[in-house]
Each structure stands twice: as C-alpha cells, then as structure tokens.
Design an enzyme around this catalytic site. Sequence first.
Site, PDB file in Angstrom:
ATOM      1  N   ASP A 146      24.909  26.111 -11.333  1.00  0.00           N
ATOM      2  CA  ASP A 146      23.734  26.978 -11.368  1.00  0.00           C
ATOM      3  C   ASP A 146      22.867  26.669 -12.590  1.00  0.00           C
ATOM      4  O   ASP A 146      23.216  25.820 -13.422  1.00  0.00           O
ATOM      5  CB  ASP A 146      24.221  28.440 -11.386  1.00  0.00           C
ATOM      6  CG  ASP A 146      23.334  29.365 -10.585  1.00  0.00           C
ATOM      7  OD1 ASP A 146      22.137  29.053 -10.441  1.00  0.00           O
ATOM      8  OD2 ASP A 146      23.823  30.399 -10.114  1.00  0.00           O
ATOM      9  N   ASP A 204      17.255  33.062  -3.797  1.00  0.00           N
ATOM     10  CA  ASP A 204      18.462  33.550  -3.104  1.00  0.00           C
ATOM     11  C   ASP A 204      18.127  34.246  -1.786  1.00  0.00           C
ATOM     12  O   ASP A 204      17.204  35.062  -1.718  1.00  0.00           O
ATOM     13  CB  ASP A 204      19.202  34.582  -3.978  1.00  0.00           C
ATOM     14  CG  ASP A 204      19.848  33.948  -5.192  1.00  0.00           C
ATOM     15  OD1 ASP A 204      19.608  32.750  -5.455  1.00  0.00           O
ATOM     16  OD2 ASP A 204      20.589  34.660  -5.892  1.00  0.00           O
TER      17      ASP A 204
HETATM   18  C1  GAL Z   1      22.364  32.704  -8.555  1.00  0.00           C
HETATM   19  C2  GAL Z   1      22.631  31.833  -7.339  1.00  0.00           C
HETATM   20  C3  GAL Z   1      23.485  32.643  -6.388  1.00  0.00           C
HETATM   21  C4  GAL Z   1      24.779  33.030  -7.076  1.00  0.00           C
HETATM   22  C5  GAL Z   1      24.477  33.770  -8.379  1.00  0.00           C
HETATM   23  C6  GAL Z   1      25.754  34.034  -9.191  1.00  0.00           C
HETATM   24  O1  GAL Z   1      21.591  31.989  -9.448  1.00  0.00           O
HETATM   25  O2  GAL Z   1      21.437  31.449  -6.740  1.00  0.00           O
HETATM   26  O3  GAL Z   1      23.736  31.886  -5.230  1.00  0.00           O
HETATM   27  O4  GAL Z   1      25.516  31.874  -7.338  1.00  0.00           O
HETATM   28  O5  GAL Z   1      23.585  33.059  -9.182  1.00  0.00           O
HETATM   29  O6  GAL Z   1      25.502  34.720 -10.369  1.00  0.00           O
END
Ligand code: GAL
Length: 404
Positions: A146, A204
């Site tokens: 991430d 997301d």
């Molecule tokens: C976001 C990501 C999500 C999930 C989340 C966890 O940035 O897009 O899919 O992984 O972080 O904190």
Amino acid sequence: MKKILVFLTVMLMFSVKAQEKTLAPTPPMGFMTWNYFGVDFTENDIKTMADAMVANGLVDLGYNYMCIDDGWQGGRDNKNNIIADPKKFPSGVKALADYLHSKGIKLGMYSDAAPLTCAGYTASLGFEEQDAKTFASWGVDYLKYDYCGAPSDAETAKNRYKKMANALRKIGRDIVFAICEWGDRYPWEWASHSGGQLWRTTADVRDKWASYAPTNKDLHREGAGIFDIMNSNASLSGYAKKGAWNDPDMLVVGLYGKKGPSGDLGGKGCTDIEYQSQMSLWCLMAAPLMITCDIRTMNEPTRKILTNKDIIAIDQDKLGKQAKRVVYKDNWHVFLKPLANGDYAIGILNNADETRTYELKFGEIGLKGTYDIYNVWTKERESSLHFIKKQVKSHETLVFRISK
Ligand code: GAL
C-alpha cells in the site's frame, strides 16, 4: 569469432528470459480480509474462512489465495524483524501458511511503502530486504503493498515499489507483488517496470452501485461504487496483459451493506443483480477476483454468482486480454473480450433506471458473419446469429460467449 560470441550471448539471454516465470499468468483469485473483517481478525477466522473456501469448492474453481490485509502486524522484535500480533496469531504466521498450503491455498500478506500502514500498523519502508526475507521464511506467496503515509509524487512511488519488488526477487521465492496506490499516479504506465504483477487503478470500492463522481480524487471522497470503478478501469484495457493486470479492487458481492470499510461513504449494499454485474464486469475486464464476503455463511445468490465456472473461465482466459468497451452511449456499455480459442466474450450493461432492450449487431463491433451464442448466466444457447437482441434489467450486465 566475435560474431559467434555475440550470437551465443543473445541466445543465452533469450533462454534465460524464456525460463523466467510469469508470476500471475492469469488474474489472481481468492479471499481478502479487508471488507469483511477490517483489522479485526485472528488466525482462527482465517482458518475457518479457508476451510469454507475448500468446502464450497472455491479453491477448485481457482480462488486459491487467502490474502491477509492490514491489521496483522504486531511491530518489530529486538532485531527489527517484523512480527505478527501474537494475540491475533498465537501460532504464528508460518503455522498458518503451512495450514493453508496443505489445503492448496496460498498466503497473501500486506504492507506499505512508508513507516506505517493506512490503519496505522508497522510497515516496511527502510526494512524492505529484511521484511521480504521474513515473508519468504513464513511461506508468503503474495504481497499487497500500500502507499499510505508516502510522498505524493510518482518518482518516489516508482522507486519505493521497485525497492520492495527487488527485495522480493532477491530472496528467490515466487511472491506476487500487488501495487496499491489507488491509481493516483497512473500506475498502469509504470507498475510493471516497478516489479508489480497487478496494480490498483482506483479509489477503494464501496458496497454501492455508483456515486458518479467525475474524477478519482472525487471518488476517494464520495466513495467509489461498482459502476464508477468499472467506468475508470474500462479505459485501461490496453495496459493489461498476461502477468500484468489492472486491479479494480475487491469484489463486494454478498456484503449487503455490512458495516466496515466497504460500508463507508454510502456503501449501503447492492442488489443481487448489481453484484452479478460486478462479477460480470470484473471477469470481462480480466480483473483479480478477491472475494470479501463471509464465505462461511454466504447465501445462495452469492454462491451462484461467485461459483459460475463459465464467467470465471472468461476472467482466467489464457489470452490475458482485458475487454474493450466498444459501445458507450445512452447508458449502454458493451464490452468485447477476445478469448484464447477464438471465441469472444460480450458483455452488455444497461445503466439506466429501467429495463430496456438492446440489439447488438456483430458487424457494428467488427465481427463478421454469424456466431453461436451461449449466455453464461442463464446457460441458454442460440445458433448462427449475426446479432444479440435481449432485454436487460437496470444495472444488469448480460454476458455471452460467442463462437464460430
Ligand atoms: C487502503 C487500501 C485498502 C486496504 C486499506 C487497509 O489504502 O486501498 O484496500 O488495504 O488500505 O488499511
């Protein structure tokens, strides 16, 4: 002599290249913890979900990754090795990986290219090689990486991703590298060079049909629904190929507005028609298929959507082409995906609020002559037609496999 040497070197390079393994020859499929569990899970939850994947035949259908998203970390030990939260993973990740592997399931884990992850847990910046070694020693097969807490420019992103990808390659274990910077820095242009086999293309996904926010920035704020994400991802078809996939985020199929990450920003839930549409569109777009609903208790419509062999075959087709959106007018979206055996998959989405009829003449989308038509959802067959004419419900996506 010199010429022969050059020739031999080139041959050697080719054969090394030919032996290089494609890490994700088809889009990865499995379960990802995020939408259902958030950061609240234990090794027992993972095991029971994995058992349900086996019991429901999902592993045999190709859903063979169990991806543990954010929230597993327990900091670092006195040698700076990253550790799992001992309360959540009393037996340790290695034991869990062994359990999953014994069931034919691979293990995915999650980290971030900054000191802390999006949910505030320990991440990998500055510890790339050490963490890669730890992941390999546990038996990890997939790493979602991430980008929370990292600088916004693309150069830094490219370098930080490359650093982790190189660390993974160096340890010599086959670990799929999933880049997750939400499409903000056009990763389709560079993620492959930075060592990724897939890259998120959007904000997301939320458990809703659409917010119709115009840009990715707006979608981050207003919440991206199934339609919004499809609408962004559809135009990127030229970037997907075998071993390099656009990732329009997880499946929300079967969540029905569950509280949690996908329930935020208007994620009140979808109808089964909309969930089936997501499955259809994701498979047409050769997307990774990560289930996020509770497989242990899923209802019959959800099971039917997730286990349809014919739609999965379109996603996993060996040619590795993402469907092109060939019609985009009056709230109609038509997709065309060439398949390895010469067939085509065709998707027709009606994004209006009412049921309407669509007539697609094959000639209009460059297909000559007549085709036999197989409806992958209803299993109906028709032969020797040069068109498809069907009623399509609001937000429904019909999918056909057509062959000569
Ligand atoms: C976001 C990501 C999500 C999930 C989340 C966890 O940035 O897009 O899919 O992984 O972080 O904190």
